[in-house]
Design a protein around this motif. Sequence first.
Motif, PDB file in Angstrom:
ATOM      1  N   PHE A  71       0.852  -1.182   0.000  1.00 43.44           N
ATOM      2  CA  PHE A  71       0.000   0.000   0.000  1.00 43.44           C
ATOM      3  C   PHE A  71       0.889   1.234   0.000  1.00 43.44           C
ATOM      4  O   PHE A  71       1.824   1.330   0.793  1.00 43.44           O
ATOM      5  CB  PHE A  71      -0.907   0.022   1.233  1.00 43.44           C
ATOM      6  CG  PHE A  71      -1.935  -1.059   1.234  1.00 43.44           C
ATOM      7  CD1 PHE A  71      -1.689  -2.284   1.816  1.00 43.44           C
ATOM      8  CD2 PHE A  71      -3.154  -0.850   0.636  1.00 43.44           C
ATOM      9  CE1 PHE A  71      -2.630  -3.277   1.811  1.00 43.44           C
ATOM     10  CE2 PHE A  71      -4.114  -1.838   0.631  1.00 43.44           C
ATOM     11  CZ  PHE A  71      -3.849  -3.062   1.214  1.00 43.44           C
ATOM     12  N   HIS A  73       0.646   5.509   0.082  1.00 41.11           N
ATOM     13  CA  HIS A  73      -0.207   6.671   0.299  1.00 41.11           C
ATOM     14  C   HIS A  73       0.579   7.923  -0.077  1.00 41.11           C
ATOM     15  O   HIS A  73       1.697   8.122   0.395  1.00 41.11           O
ATOM     16  CB  HIS A  73      -0.655   6.761   1.758  1.00 41.11           C
ATOM     17  CG  HIS A  73      -1.332   5.522   2.242  1.00 41.11           C
ATOM     18  ND1 HIS A  73      -2.621   5.200   1.893  1.00 41.11           N
ATOM     19  CD2 HIS A  73      -0.894   4.502   3.011  1.00 41.11           C
ATOM     20  CE1 HIS A  73      -2.949   4.056   2.453  1.00 41.11           C
ATOM     21  NE2 HIS A  73      -1.907   3.600   3.130  1.00 41.11           N
ATOM     22  N   ASN A  81      -5.476  13.163  -0.235  1.00 43.18           N
ATOM     23  CA  ASN A  81      -4.574  12.015  -0.188  1.00 43.18           C
ATOM     24  C   ASN A  81      -5.003  10.983  -1.220  1.00 43.18           C
ATOM     25  O   ASN A  81      -6.193  10.710  -1.392  1.00 43.18           O
ATOM     26  CB  ASN A  81      -4.581  11.383   1.199  1.00 43.18           C
ATOM     27  CG  ASN A  81      -3.946  12.279   2.233  1.00 43.18           C
ATOM     28  OD1 ASN A  81      -3.219  13.197   1.892  1.00 43.18           O
ATOM     29  ND2 ASN A  81      -4.234  12.014   3.492  1.00 43.18           N
ATOM     30  N   SER A  83      -4.235   6.972  -2.586  1.00 47.36           N
ATOM     31  CA  SER A  83      -3.631   5.704  -2.190  1.00 47.36           C
ATOM     32  C   SER A  83      -3.626   4.741  -3.368  1.00 47.36           C
ATOM     33  O   SER A  83      -4.560   4.716  -4.170  1.00 47.36           O
ATOM     34  CB  SER A  83      -4.405   5.082  -1.035  1.00 47.36           C
ATOM     35  OG  SER A  83      -4.410   5.954   0.064  1.00 47.36           O
ATOM     36  N   SER A 113     -11.247   5.693  -1.822  1.00 43.61           N
ATOM     37  CA  SER A 113     -11.100   6.583  -0.668  1.00 43.61           C
ATOM     38  C   SER A 113     -12.010   6.164   0.484  1.00 43.61           C
ATOM     39  O   SER A 113     -11.773   6.518   1.626  1.00 43.61           O
ATOM     40  CB  SER A 113     -11.408   8.024  -1.074  1.00 43.61           C
ATOM     41  OG  SER A 113     -12.742   8.127  -1.526  1.00 43.61           O
ATOM     42  N   ARG A 116     -10.346   0.703   2.388  1.00 39.87           N
ATOM     43  CA  ARG A 116      -8.950   0.386   2.109  1.00 39.87           C
ATOM     44  C   ARG A 116      -8.781  -0.896   1.310  1.00 39.87           C
ATOM     45  O   ARG A 116      -7.818  -1.065   0.582  1.00 39.87           O
ATOM     46  CB  ARG A 116      -8.193   0.269   3.431  1.00 39.87           C
ATOM     47  CG  ARG A 116      -6.734   0.068   3.236  1.00 39.87           C
ATOM     48  CD  ARG A 116      -5.985   0.165   4.544  1.00 39.87           C
ATOM     49  NE  ARG A 116      -4.565   0.104   4.246  1.00 39.87           N
ATOM     50  CZ  ARG A 116      -3.716  -0.688   4.853  1.00 39.87           C
ATOM     51  NH1 ARG A 116      -4.132  -1.484   5.798  1.00 39.87           N
ATOM     52  NH2 ARG A 116      -2.451  -0.697   4.524  1.00 39.87           N
TER      53      ARG A 116
END
Length: 137
Positions: A71, A73, A81, A83, A113, A116
Amino acid sequence: MVNQRIYVEPAAINRLTFRLRSRFYSAYTHTPRTFYVLTAASTLNAQACRHPLVDLYFESHRYQPYTHDVFVHLKVPGRSNTSFRVFFKRSTRLPVNPVLGVQGDLVVMRISSKGRNSVVNMRGRADYRLADYIVRQ
């Protein structure tokens, strides 16, 4: 890192699948390309878990049967943000990627968003540039 993804039963794959845009970095080409990855989901809701089936697109299963994911970010000034999930295989027997200098193929997918564990379509050039930036770091 070991595989953190959840196993999806073959019967569940046939029920609901998507083809989501991602960025594919092949060990045999010099340029990345937009790639559609088959993704299994339990519902049409984007917040529900979507499991990308990237194992279908990687080569050299006999050298390295496991697919790893990381992952990432990013905090970009002026934007929210963002990811991503980077999928790859690790083995000394895999071919060296001529552009990145790593061994094997890489697949980068954007994370939702809201959840996850869910992946979504890449939005366009901005996401492709961010994916290129991630991979080169």
